[in-house]
Design a protein around this motif. Sequence first.
Motif, PDB file in Angstrom:
ATOM      1  N   GLU A 238      70.561   9.400  93.080  1.00 27.30           N
ATOM      2  CA  GLU A 238      70.165   9.124  91.697  1.00 27.30           C
ATOM      3  C   GLU A 238      70.751  10.132  90.716  1.00 27.30           C
ATOM      4  O   GLU A 238      70.782   9.889  89.514  1.00 27.30           O
ATOM      5  CB  GLU A 238      68.638   9.120  91.574  1.00 27.30           C
ATOM      6  CG  GLU A 238      67.976   7.995  92.351  1.00 27.30           C
ATOM      7  CD  GLU A 238      66.493   7.890  92.049  1.00 27.30           C
ATOM      8  OE1 GLU A 238      66.085   8.407  90.988  1.00 27.30           O
ATOM      9  OE2 GLU A 238      65.766   7.311  92.853  1.00 27.30           O
ATOM     10  N   TYR A 239      71.190  11.290  91.209  1.00 26.47           N
ATOM     11  CA  TYR A 239      71.691  12.332  90.313  1.00 26.47           C
ATOM     12  C   TYR A 239      73.215  12.392  90.277  1.00 26.47           C
ATOM     13  O   TYR A 239      73.782  13.313  89.690  1.00 26.47           O
ATOM     14  CB  TYR A 239      71.155  13.700  90.748  1.00 26.47           C
ATOM     15  CG  TYR A 239      69.655  13.751  90.864  1.00 26.47           C
ATOM     16  CD1 TYR A 239      68.857  13.793  89.731  1.00 26.47           C
ATOM     17  CD2 TYR A 239      69.032  13.737  92.112  1.00 26.47           C
ATOM     18  CE1 TYR A 239      67.481  13.832  89.829  1.00 26.47           C
ATOM     19  CE2 TYR A 239      67.653  13.773  92.225  1.00 26.47           C
ATOM     20  CZ  TYR A 239      66.886  13.813  91.080  1.00 26.47           C
ATOM     21  OH  TYR A 239      65.523  13.840  91.178  1.00 26.47           O
ATOM     22  N   ILE A 240      73.880  11.419  90.907  1.00 25.24           N
ATOM     23  CA  ILE A 240      75.335  11.514  91.047  1.00 25.24           C
ATOM     24  C   ILE A 240      76.022  11.511  89.683  1.00 25.24           C
ATOM     25  O   ILE A 240      76.904  12.319  89.408  1.00 25.24           O
ATOM     26  CB  ILE A 240      75.860  10.363  91.938  1.00 25.24           C
ATOM     27  CG1 ILE A 240      75.426  10.604  93.387  1.00 25.24           C
ATOM     28  CG2 ILE A 240      77.378  10.262  91.844  1.00 25.24           C
ATOM     29  CD1 ILE A 240      75.837   9.505  94.340  1.00 25.24           C
ATOM     30  N   ASN A 241      75.617  10.609  88.806  1.00 25.29           N
ATOM     31  CA  ASN A 241      76.274  10.494  87.498  1.00 25.29           C
ATOM     32  C   ASN A 241      75.491  11.184  86.377  1.00 25.29           C
ATOM     33  O   ASN A 241      75.791  10.982  85.202  1.00 25.29           O
ATOM     34  CB  ASN A 241      76.469   9.020  87.146  1.00 25.29           C
ATOM     35  CG  ASN A 241      77.429   8.325  88.105  1.00 25.29           C
ATOM     36  OD1 ASN A 241      78.440   8.907  88.497  1.00 25.29           O
ATOM     37  ND2 ASN A 241      77.102   7.100  88.486  1.00 25.29           N
ATOM     38  N   ALA A 242      74.494  11.959  86.743  1.00 30.20           N
ATOM     39  CA  ALA A 242      73.664  12.613  85.725  1.00 30.20           C
ATOM     40  C   ALA A 242      74.285  13.942  85.309  1.00 30.20           C
ATOM     41  O   ALA A 242      74.892  14.648  86.120  1.00 30.20           O
ATOM     42  CB  ALA A 242      72.257  12.841  86.262  1.00 30.20           C
ATOM     43  N   ASP A 243      74.122  14.262  84.040  1.00 34.23           N
ATOM     44  CA  ASP A 243      74.547  15.574  83.544  1.00 34.23           C
ATOM     45  C   ASP A 243      73.450  16.590  83.833  1.00 34.23           C
ATOM     46  O   ASP A 243      72.264  16.337  83.577  1.00 34.23           O
ATOM     47  CB  ASP A 243      74.822  15.517  82.045  1.00 34.23           C
ATOM     48  CG  ASP A 243      76.071  14.708  81.734  1.00 34.23           C
ATOM     49  OD1 ASP A 243      76.913  14.573  82.639  1.00 34.23           O
ATOM     50  OD2 ASP A 243      76.187  14.207  80.599  1.00 34.23           O
ATOM     51  N   ILE A 244      73.849  17.741  84.349  1.00 30.48           N
ATOM     52  CA  ILE A 244      72.903  18.773  84.755  1.00 30.48           C
ATOM     53  C   ILE A 244      72.862  19.857  83.683  1.00 30.48           C
ATOM     54  O   ILE A 244      73.907  20.328  83.212  1.00 30.48           O
ATOM     55  CB  ILE A 244      73.306  19.392  86.115  1.00 30.48           C
ATOM     56  CG1 ILE A 244      73.550  18.289  87.152  1.00 30.48           C
ATOM     57  CG2 ILE A 244      72.234  20.356  86.594  1.00 30.48           C
ATOM     58  CD1 ILE A 244      72.360  17.399  87.395  1.00 30.48           C
ATOM     59  N   ILE A 245      71.644  20.238  83.274  1.00 29.73           N
ATOM     60  CA  ILE A 245      71.495  21.358  82.334  1.00 29.73           C
ATOM     61  C   ILE A 245      71.721  22.647  83.121  1.00 29.73           C
ATOM     62  O   ILE A 245      70.917  23.014  83.990  1.00 29.73           O
ATOM     63  CB  ILE A 245      70.105  21.346  81.678  1.00 29.73           C
ATOM     64  CG1 ILE A 245      69.922  20.066  80.848  1.00 29.73           C
ATOM     65  CG2 ILE A 245      69.920  22.570  80.791  1.00 29.73           C
ATOM     66  CD1 ILE A 245      68.562  19.951  80.187  1.00 29.73           C
ATOM     67  N   PHE A 246      72.826  23.323  82.822  1.00 34.95           N
ATOM     68  CA  PHE A 246      73.214  24.502  83.589  1.00 34.95           C
ATOM     69  C   PHE A 246      72.761  25.797  82.931  1.00 34.95           C
ATOM     70  O   PHE A 246      72.389  26.754  83.617  1.00 34.95           O
ATOM     71  CB  PHE A 246      74.738  24.512  83.777  1.00 34.95           C
ATOM     72  CG  PHE A 246      75.151  24.398  85.205  1.00 34.95           C
ATOM     73  CD1 PHE A 246      75.739  25.468  85.856  1.00 34.95           C
ATOM     74  CD2 PHE A 246      74.930  23.228  85.907  1.00 34.95           C
ATOM     75  CE1 PHE A 246      76.106  25.364  87.190  1.00 34.95           C
ATOM     76  CE2 PHE A 246      75.303  23.115  87.224  1.00 34.95           C
ATOM     77  CZ  PHE A 246      75.892  24.187  87.882  1.00 34.95           C
ATOM     78  N   SER A 247      72.806  25.832  81.616  1.00 33.84           N
ATOM     79  CA  SER A 247      72.442  27.064  80.921  1.00 33.84           C
ATOM     80  C   SER A 247      72.104  26.731  79.477  1.00 33.84           C
ATOM     81  O   SER A 247      72.307  25.610  79.015  1.00 33.84           O
ATOM     82  CB  SER A 247      73.584  28.086  80.982  1.00 33.84           C
ATOM     83  OG  SER A 247      74.735  27.562  80.328  1.00 33.84           O
ATOM     84  N   CYS A 248      71.597  27.744  78.773  1.00 33.66           N
ATOM     85  CA  CYS A 248      71.246  27.582  77.363  1.00 33.66           C
ATOM     86  C   CYS A 248      71.726  28.808  76.601  1.00 33.66           C
ATOM     87  O   CYS A 248      71.506  29.959  77.031  1.00 33.66           O
ATOM     88  CB  CYS A 248      69.735  27.427  77.183  1.00 33.66           C
ATOM     89  SG  CYS A 248      69.062  25.889  77.824  1.00 33.66           S
TER      90      CYS A 248
END
Length: 637
Positions: A238-248
Amino acid sequence: MESSKRNIYSFKFKDPDLRSLRSLISQMHPVYRINFGKNYGNLLSILNQQVDHTALITLAQFYDLPLRCFTFQDFQLAPTLEEFERLIRIPMKDKSLFEGTDESFPLEDIASALHMDEKEAKDNLETKGNTKGFSLSFLLERAHTLLKAESWDACYSAIALAIYGIILFPNMDGFIDMTAICVFLTRNPVPTLLADVYYHISHRYTKKKGLIACCAPLLYQWFLEHLPKTDLSWYSKEYINADIIFSCGDFPNLPLIGTQGCVNANPVLSLRQLGYPMEGPPEANSLEAFLLLDFGAENPSLFQRIKEAWKNVNRKGKAELGRANGITKEPYFQWVKERVQIIKMPFVIRTPIPLPEPKLTHVPIEEMEELKATMAKLEKENEELQTKLQQTINEKNNMKWELERKEAQLQAHVEKFNKEEHKRKKIKVGLEQADHCLDTLKGQLRQAQNECQDNERWWHLATKENKIIRDTLGAQIKELTNSVRQAKAEVDQERRLKKIATEASRVSPMVWEEKCREVRDARESVSYWKNQLESLRQDNSIWLKERDYVIEDYESFKKTIDFLQGDRDKFRAKLDGLVGFCNWAAKDLPWRLRDAVEELKEDSTPPAIINFVLLCKGLLKRFNEELEELQARKPAV
């Protein structure tokens, strides 16, 4: 000799009593539960999640404090925002972030979110410890009332806030504090939930014991997601095409703000469980750790920096992270193994003892067939037994849930009975107090009646004396009034006499003679006008008699006019008849006369008749001429 395992810490997860809340949800129709999920995500699943606290306590033993993850023998797991967002099903995008508890939050916003008026919110907002909030009993009672009234939006909001305060952000038992209310109003609980998991486990890990007050059902669901089902799978597709929040912002990792403080998370360690490849160990600067207690009371600049960082969120997707194939290379495995050697495992991993190789034996084919038939029979019986076992388990679960529901109902009835008993006792005490007050009032009433009787007696005496005094004073006043009136008359008489005397003293002989002459002239004038008046009276008497004569003549003339009016009507009727006859004669006689003339015969008609007819013809001609002359003379009306 150095131990090969690390110490086991005494942790405990908060386990609130959810029976009353679950009982309330069980009364809702499935359709309304689905509608609840449309507004508040997967909160009901979190509520109904049965948690194995032993498994969570065991999981907490594997926590790697510096790396903010759970480190096992050859892999690592770390909760992420994306995973929590999928589990709780409340999107984070375009929503405000919880930035700390505001005890002075506007009451109208709280009332609006809960669909109640400000007065009700103010009356039920309690203070417990050093914070304000609502009691769970108030929200459940309100939800019950709204459920019966089918006021769904208000009912959903009350249930959701109860879940926020008791399950998602537990603090005090049976109380939803202002922190949970503030997170509820943001409608973005995911970052705060993840922050609480890392913060409480990290904080308790530094203490090596204590209560981990995060959302245990959500953490347990996340852990179950990573347990293998049939085959070993390290990531969800389910997370293959999702954008991941890496940092802020300028942070190399993810700064989080929880309900008690701030902590960091390291999404780089979660790439493997999200399906992305792990080439090797992460960079050291991406694992920079911090733990900020009490929202930066000791370091406010860092807290402000964290809030500013969330205005610039850095995401990475397939283009930056590579193809989602879940491949993990040896450098990463080697780094994890070295990490395990450093931090050690909380439990000893025993190497399994290899079993001896079985000796081959020859079995006849008939016996083999018999064994196969027996195995098939046993497998069939096993399937039947498993089916029965599953049915028994289902029945057991149903009975368990039914028992819990009945226990909840019994508890509710007991609470209701206790409340009624408490009310009855309060009413009894109130009645006793009312009786005591009534007796006191009766005594005061009797005393007041006695005082009234005494006052009435004194009033009668005072009235009697007042009457005597009033009569005496009235007589004196009347006498004084007469004296004053008499004195006033005497003063007026003296004033007139004085005025006359003054005027008389000022008159000279010439003036006196002039005044006398004026008086004589006035007397003569009066005599003259008296004579004129007498003459006018005589003339008036004569004219009155003349008026009577005129009235008598008028009455006589009126009678004559009335008589002539009657004759006029008669003559007019006769004249109308004569006119009608003349009109008829003027109209019909010429025709009849012409017919008669045409029928005359000279040889057979007597001469006298002929002469008469000619005479009539002449008369008719003359009559017509006179009528025409009269018509010409007749004046226009």
